[in-house]
Scaffold this active site. Structure first.
Site, PDB file in Angstrom:
ATOM      1  N   CYS A   1      -6.442   6.350  11.065  1.00 51.98           N
ATOM      2  CA  CYS A   1      -6.222   5.156  10.970  1.00 51.98           C
ATOM      3  C   CYS A   1      -5.883   4.617  12.398  1.00 51.98           C
ATOM      4  CB  CYS A   1      -4.984   4.932  10.145  1.00 51.98           C
ATOM      5  SG  CYS A   1      -4.567   3.019  10.257  1.00 51.98           S
TER       6      CYS A   1
ATOM      7  N   CYS B   1      -3.017   1.470  12.370  1.00 51.55           N
ATOM      8  CA  CYS B   1      -1.645   1.871  12.191  1.00 51.55           C
ATOM      9  C   CYS B   1      -1.547   3.299  11.728  1.00 51.55           C
ATOM     10  CB  CYS B   1      -0.826   0.848  11.235  1.00 51.55           C
ATOM     11  SG  CYS B   1      -1.937   0.577   9.716  1.00 51.55           S
ATOM     12  N   SER B   2      -1.189   3.788  10.567  1.00 50.34           N
ATOM     13  CA  SER B   2      -1.097   5.029  10.254  1.00 50.34           C
ATOM     14  C   SER B   2      -1.191   5.312   8.779  1.00 50.34           C
ATOM     15  CB  SER B   2       0.411   5.587  10.422  1.00 50.34           C
ATOM     16  OG  SER B   2       0.800   5.246  11.695  1.00 50.34           O
ATOM     17  N   CYS B   3      -2.431   4.717   8.220  1.00 45.08           N
ATOM     18  CA  CYS B   3      -2.528   4.734   6.803  1.00 45.08           C
ATOM     19  C   CYS B   3      -3.047   6.035   6.343  1.00 45.08           C
ATOM     20  CB  CYS B   3      -3.640   3.929   6.488  1.00 45.08           C
ATOM     21  SG  CYS B   3      -3.068   2.174   6.654  1.00 45.08           S
TER      22      CYS B   3
END
Lengths: 103, 117, 204
Positions: free
Chosen positions: C108, C111-113
């Site tokens: 991702c 962000c940090s999906c």
């Protein structure tokens, strides 16, 4: 927005450095941030798009020099102040009170 | 605003909050379409990374209808639209001598793309 | 949008996150916006009741049950829910299969999906700038840092989870595992193999 969060293709961010046998949380405060965020998100105080955008607006130097759960903490403080649940003054006063107690 | 209590946690966790919308929207693209990503630089929220702007790719799959984050983040409505998996080659994204044996797949909303002219 | 743009730099204490979250939690509790027992339950759910073993059970089932594997690749969300895993950050799942021809890897960049119901909360490296910046532009270099070498004639396919789809990699079942039970197979499946930054080694 053309923020520093948009990292794809950037150079100079360093080695990946995975941690062996990494715990889910590294500190008690990370647990608390996670709990507060899921409780407020689940309670409908904000949605995922507001969540992400609040992190994007935290400032480039601040974003790169802080951890994931610090991003989350910044987000939930910002959005709970913006939606009127708490005020920045209340937060500052509570932090000052706790700092004094801890000193 | 609901207060999440302990007895609600299991269901909250197992249900989540999908951004998929149970409504119809006319898709602007079909699988196999050759697209070009719009070159936009919105000052607000977007889920279109800079590295695909102005780049050419091919639609691989239609994921269905989702909330559009660029408007929803700013209380400007959900603007329901299709999201597609789009394939890009490394040489298209990075130029130079990047090898095209590999590929990058990214999800694109209708409002992020045009057909290649 | 300008009203959002306060970075609010604290210089002197109280600046540390432990103090800040304590202050926030106590205000929200006082105002009745959050519930203390719910917080404990949330933390316990994601610290102790979810994690990569969920995804490993899905992978092992797909390896032993061709009908399940077919459903998993066609309707990831539904097939994963059959195993009891669903919800936050896994509301809409897509499972991508590694083969001799294709090696999938998930990132991702914005962000940090990450697919929480099947993999739990993401490790620090997945959320940090080095992986997020390079996974899309130098995937083979990134894989080398994880000690993974992919054959020259295999396509490395990187999935940037920038939208609301969450991706789970179905790794290649290693050679020499024909007689193993579903539980034994699940025990071999690593977190990184389901992100695509690892491959599963054949048993010695």
């Amino acid at each position: 927005m053309n923020g520093v969060h948009d990292l794809g293709g950037m150079h100079g961010m360093g080695p990946i450095d995975p941690e062996a046998n990494e715990p889910v949380f590294h500190d008690e405060w990370e647990r608390r941030v996670f709990g507060v965020v899921i409780a407020t998100f689940g309670g409908g105080n904000y949605d995922v798009d507001q969540f992400r955008h609040a992190i994007e607006l935290m400032g480039a130097a601040n974003y790169l020099s802080t951890s994931y759960y610090e991003h989350w903490l910044h987000m939930v403080e910002t959005l709970m102040v913006e939606n009127g649940t708490i005020t920045r003054d209340e937060l500052d006063a509570e932090q000052a009170k706790l700092a004094k107690e801890a000193a | 605003m609901a207060v999440v209590t302990a007895d609600m946690v299991a269901e909250l966790s197992a249900t989540g909050a999908s951004c998929r919308l149970d409504e119809t929207a006319t898709p602007r693209f079909s699988v196999g379409d050759h697209i070009v990503v719009r070159n936009i630089n919105p000052p607000g929220h977007t889920r279109m990374p800079r590295y695909v702007r102005g780049k050419r790719g091919v639609v691989q799959r239609d994921h269905g209808v989702f909330i559009f984050p660029d408007t929803n983040a700013h209380a400007q409505g959900e603007k329901p639209q299709h999201v597609y998996s789009v394939r890009f080659t490394p040489s298209e994204l990075w130029g130079g001598d990047a090898s095209d044996r590999d590929s990058i797949y990214i999800d694109m909303w209708d409002d992020y793309m045009d057909l290649q002219g | 949008m300008a009203k959002h743009d306060h970075t609010h730099e604290h210089t002197a204490p109280p600046s540390d996150p432990a103090l800040r979250v304590k202050a926030l939690e106590s205000l929200l509790l006082e105002k009745g916006v959050i519930d203390a027992e719910a917080l404990d339950e949330i933390i316990d759910t994601y610290e102790n009741k979810t994690g990569p073993r969920n995804g490993a059970a899905v992978v092992a089932r797909a390896w032993v049950d061709p009908d399940y594997k077919k459903r998993l690749l066609e309707d990831g969300t539904g097939a994963i829910a059959e195993m009891g895993f669903s919800g936050i950050q896994g509301e809409d799942m897509l499972v991508v299969e590694n083969t001799a021809e294709v090696h999938n890897m998930v990132v991702c960049t914005l962000c940090s999906c990450y697919p929480w119901p099947t993999l739990g909360l993401p490790p620090v490296w997945y959320k940090a700038a080095p992986y997020r910046s390079r996974a899309v532009s130098d995937p083979r270099g990134v894989l080398a840092e994880f000690g993974v070498e992919i054959a020259d004639d295999t396509e490395v396919r990187v999935w940037d989870s920038n939208a609301e789809l969450r991706y789970l990699v179905l790794p290649v079942r290693p050679e020499g595992t024909d007689g193993m039970s579903e539980d034994e197979l699940a025990a071999m499946v690593t977190r990184d193999s389901m992100i695509g930054t690892g491959v599963i080694q054949a048993p010695k």
